[in-house]
Design a protein around this motif. Structure first.
Motif, PDB file in Angstrom:
ATOM      1  N   TYR A 194       0.834  -1.210   0.000  1.00  0.00           N
ATOM      2  CA  TYR A 194       0.000   0.000   0.000  1.00  0.00           C
ATOM      3  C   TYR A 194       0.867   1.258   0.000  1.00  0.00           C
ATOM      4  O   TYR A 194       0.634   2.190  -0.779  1.00  0.00           O
ATOM      5  CB  TYR A 194      -0.923  -0.003   1.226  1.00  0.00           C
ATOM      6  CG  TYR A 194      -1.600   1.325   1.450  1.00  0.00           C
ATOM      7  CD1 TYR A 194      -2.702   1.694   0.689  1.00  0.00           C
ATOM      8  CD2 TYR A 194      -1.106   2.226   2.397  1.00  0.00           C
ATOM      9  CE1 TYR A 194      -3.307   2.929   0.868  1.00  0.00           C
ATOM     10  CE2 TYR A 194      -1.700   3.457   2.585  1.00  0.00           C
ATOM     11  CZ  TYR A 194      -2.804   3.802   1.816  1.00  0.00           C
ATOM     12  OH  TYR A 194      -3.392   5.040   1.993  1.00  0.00           O
ATOM     13  N   LYS A 195       1.854   1.297   0.871  1.00  0.00           N
ATOM     14  CA  LYS A 195       2.704   2.490   0.971  1.00  0.00           C
ATOM     15  C   LYS A 195       3.470   2.744  -0.328  1.00  0.00           C
ATOM     16  O   LYS A 195       3.762   3.893  -0.665  1.00  0.00           O
ATOM     17  CB  LYS A 195       3.680   2.337   2.139  1.00  0.00           C
ATOM     18  CG  LYS A 195       3.016   2.450   3.507  1.00  0.00           C
ATOM     19  CD  LYS A 195       4.046   2.310   4.624  1.00  0.00           C
ATOM     20  CE  LYS A 195       3.418   2.545   5.993  1.00  0.00           C
ATOM     21  NZ  LYS A 195       4.406   2.386   7.097  1.00  0.00           N
ATOM     22  N   LYS A 244      -2.049  -0.886  -6.321  1.00  0.00           N
ATOM     23  CA  LYS A 244      -3.506  -0.781  -6.249  1.00  0.00           C
ATOM     24  C   LYS A 244      -4.056  -2.037  -5.572  1.00  0.00           C
ATOM     25  O   LYS A 244      -3.818  -3.154  -6.036  1.00  0.00           O
ATOM     26  CB  LYS A 244      -4.097  -0.610  -7.641  1.00  0.00           C
ATOM     27  CG  LYS A 244      -3.800   0.751  -8.249  1.00  0.00           C
ATOM     28  CD  LYS A 244      -4.617   1.039  -9.491  1.00  0.00           C
ATOM     29  CE  LYS A 244      -4.141   0.275 -10.690  1.00  0.00           C
ATOM     30  NZ  LYS A 244      -4.831   0.729 -11.939  1.00  0.00           N
ATOM     31  N   ILE A 245      -4.791  -1.822  -4.484  1.00  0.00           N
ATOM     32  CA  ILE A 245      -5.275  -2.931  -3.664  1.00  0.00           C
ATOM     33  C   ILE A 245      -6.791  -2.958  -3.681  1.00  0.00           C
ATOM     34  O   ILE A 245      -7.454  -1.982  -3.320  1.00  0.00           O
ATOM     35  CB  ILE A 245      -4.766  -2.807  -2.217  1.00  0.00           C
ATOM     36  CG1 ILE A 245      -3.229  -2.882  -2.192  1.00  0.00           C
ATOM     37  CG2 ILE A 245      -5.373  -3.899  -1.338  1.00  0.00           C
ATOM     38  CD1 ILE A 245      -2.617  -2.638  -0.833  1.00  0.00           C
ATOM     39  N   LEU A 297      -7.699  -5.096   6.996  1.00  0.00           N
ATOM     40  CA  LEU A 297      -6.850  -4.149   6.271  1.00  0.00           C
ATOM     41  C   LEU A 297      -6.613  -2.883   7.090  1.00  0.00           C
ATOM     42  O   LEU A 297      -5.500  -2.351   7.117  1.00  0.00           O
ATOM     43  CB  LEU A 297      -7.479  -3.811   4.919  1.00  0.00           C
ATOM     44  CG  LEU A 297      -7.373  -4.895   3.848  1.00  0.00           C
ATOM     45  CD1 LEU A 297      -8.306  -4.590   2.683  1.00  0.00           C
ATOM     46  CD2 LEU A 297      -5.939  -5.049   3.358  1.00  0.00           C
ATOM     47  N   LEU A 346      -3.856   0.423   6.935  1.00  0.00           N
ATOM     48  CA  LEU A 346      -4.414   1.131   5.794  1.00  0.00           C
ATOM     49  C   LEU A 346      -5.536   2.054   6.264  1.00  0.00           C
ATOM     50  O   LEU A 346      -6.323   1.679   7.138  1.00  0.00           O
ATOM     51  CB  LEU A 346      -4.952   0.155   4.751  1.00  0.00           C
ATOM     52  CG  LEU A 346      -3.934  -0.454   3.773  1.00  0.00           C
ATOM     53  CD1 LEU A 346      -2.939  -1.344   4.477  1.00  0.00           C
ATOM     54  CD2 LEU A 346      -4.660  -1.203   2.666  1.00  0.00           C
ATOM     55  N   ASP A 401      -9.290   4.433   2.058  1.00  0.00           N
ATOM     56  CA  ASP A 401      -8.686   3.660   0.977  1.00  0.00           C
ATOM     57  C   ASP A 401      -9.152   2.207   0.995  1.00  0.00           C
ATOM     58  O   ASP A 401      -9.254   1.567  -0.057  1.00  0.00           O
ATOM     59  CB  ASP A 401      -7.163   3.754   1.056  1.00  0.00           C
ATOM     60  CG  ASP A 401      -6.663   5.122   0.625  1.00  0.00           C
ATOM     61  OD1 ASP A 401      -7.349   5.781  -0.172  1.00  0.00           O
ATOM     62  OD2 ASP A 401      -5.596   5.542   1.097  1.00  0.00           O
ATOM     63  N   GLY A 451     -11.161   0.337  -1.920  1.00  0.00           N
ATOM     64  CA  GLY A 451     -10.754  -0.976  -2.413  1.00  0.00           C
ATOM     65  C   GLY A 451     -11.914  -1.940  -2.556  1.00  0.00           C
ATOM     66  O   GLY A 451     -11.835  -2.914  -3.311  1.00  0.00           O
TER      67      GLY A 451
END
Length: 410
Positions: A316-317, A321-322, A343, A348, A352, A356
């Motif tokens: 993620y960092k 794309k998750i 998550l 996260l 976000d 997702g």
């Protein structure tokens, strides 16, 4: 509840999640006609469904499920041999209903690995749901997972069956070498698959070999991607090990499922190539099936799961794309929102994670008609008892579900 194709009605709630702005708009006013949203905000029109203190959200999406496996009455050790396709379909109806009522209005059914005689049961389930015969989410079906003999998605692997027990055909996804792989992919596409699922490495429940070991050769992986892409389909690959993920990404495969053992170098490659990750990280908090697993499999899980908790945050960092995926039934059907909670627990941000399961998931499946509450989009709407931007766990307590303008009990 109102659902007339000719009359506009209104959902009214305390607030409405604007997923693009990342805020809850108050009050929540959503106008519906037929299966579409025709207005957001303003004065209510037509009949009003008053949802009180609830917060409206786009219907959630799960990018890694298998509705034809798990659920009530299935015995993991013997089900592959005892459960025929009609019984699996009956069980899948219940799994689909629970998934929808949990607030998940779209799913990718990522690859049958059961004996069906070549029938694509997930395609049949999709058609039954779309026709309104049974309740369930919109399904993006993969047909049979494409796997080599002894690969992680070879169903005889999970039971450690003796030779010639449960023989499988190419039409059931067991494919070795370029020619068989092309035939397997083409069979899926011919009979309605909308995405292709393959096996890039071992896994926690594989009885032989390291979980991260690459299962298909580089040439075979390229063949899968080539055959699918020429027909306009994306490919998702169950893959854990860093070297195996690198091979899968370099082969042109679009999406990595799990990726528990990815490292910084592979993450960088995924960002460069635009490869998606469906992390299924809730599995790292434990799987019910492991309660009865052998000591060897439990040891494998003990090695992999802590790494899985770190790898998704690193991805993620870095900008991978998750999209959200639970891997149900490894997570029980209807408990899919455990993945959103997991998550957030990995670090996260709530917004976000919600994207997702909405806008990013819609992008992954090339669906521009869902994922947000906006005029002209499908009326796939849920309502939760609180602000999900502040408490992601409210997604586990869905109180209202609408799919395509039709009300379902949450």
């Amino acid at each position: 509840m109102p659902s007339s194709e000719n009359k506009t009605f209104t959902l009214k709630a305390a607030g409405l999640l604007d997923i693009d702005k990342g805020e809850v708009v108050r009050p929540g006013i959503l106008k519906i006609q037929g299966d579409r949203i025709v207005g957001v905000g303003g004065k209510p029109e037509g009949d009003v469904v008053d949802l009180g203190d609830l917060i409206l959200m786009p219907g959630l999406m799960d990018m890694e499920v298998n509705l034809l496996m798990g659920g009530r009455g299935e015995v993991a050790e013997t089900g592959q041999m005892k459960d025929d396709p009609p019984l699996r379909m009956m069980r899948a109806v219940g799994n689909a209903r629970r998934t929808l009522r949990a607030g998940f209005t779209t799913v990718r059914n990522l690859g049958l690995f059961v004996k069906t005689g070549g029938y694509l049961l997930d395609v049949a389930l999709m058609k039954a749901i779309d026709a309104g015969w049974v309740d369930g989410p919109r399904i993006v079906p993969a047909g049979h997972a494409i796997t080599p003999t002894g690969g992680h998605l070879d169903p005889t692997m999970f039971g450690a069956f003796a030779p010639h027990v449960l023989n499988l055909s190419v039409e059931e996804g067991l494919a070795n070498g370029v020619d068989e792989i092309r035939r397997a992919v083409r069979h899926n596409i011919k009979h309605g698959a909308q995405v292709i699922k393959t096996c890039g490495s071992g896994g926690v429940l594989s009885h032989t070999g390291h979980a991260g070991a690459q299962h298909y050769s580089n040439e075979e992986l390229r063949t899968i991607a080539d055959e699918a892409h020429r027909r306009g389909l994306k490919v998702a690959a169950h893959t854990h090990g860093a070297d195996a993920v690198r091979a899968v990404v370099e082969a042109g495969i679009d999406c990595i499922e799990h990726g528990f053992l990815i490292d910084d170098d592979v993450i960088e490659l995924m960002v460069e190539r635009g490869t998606w990750l469906v992390a299924t990280t809730a599995l790292a908090d434990g799987m019910e099936v492991l309660e009865q697993a052998t000591p060897e499999l439990k040891a494998k899980a003990a090695e992999m799961f802590p790494k899985a908790k770190d790898s998704v945050l690193a991805a993620y960092k870095a900008g991978v794309k998750i999209a959200v995926g639970s891997d149900a039934p490894a997570i029980p059907h209807g408990k899919n929102a455990l993945e959103l909670v997991a998550l957030v627990s990995r670090g996260l941000p709530e917004l976000d994670v919600l994207r997702g399961a909405t806008t990013l998931a819609a992008e992954l499946i090339d669906a521009d008609d869902r994922g947000r509450l906006a005029e002209g989009l499908l009326a796939d709407v849920i309502a939760v008892p609180g602000n999900p931007l502040e408490d992601i766990s409210v997604t586990q307590r869905v109180k209202y579900v609408m799919k395509g303008g039709k009300h379902f009990t949450g």
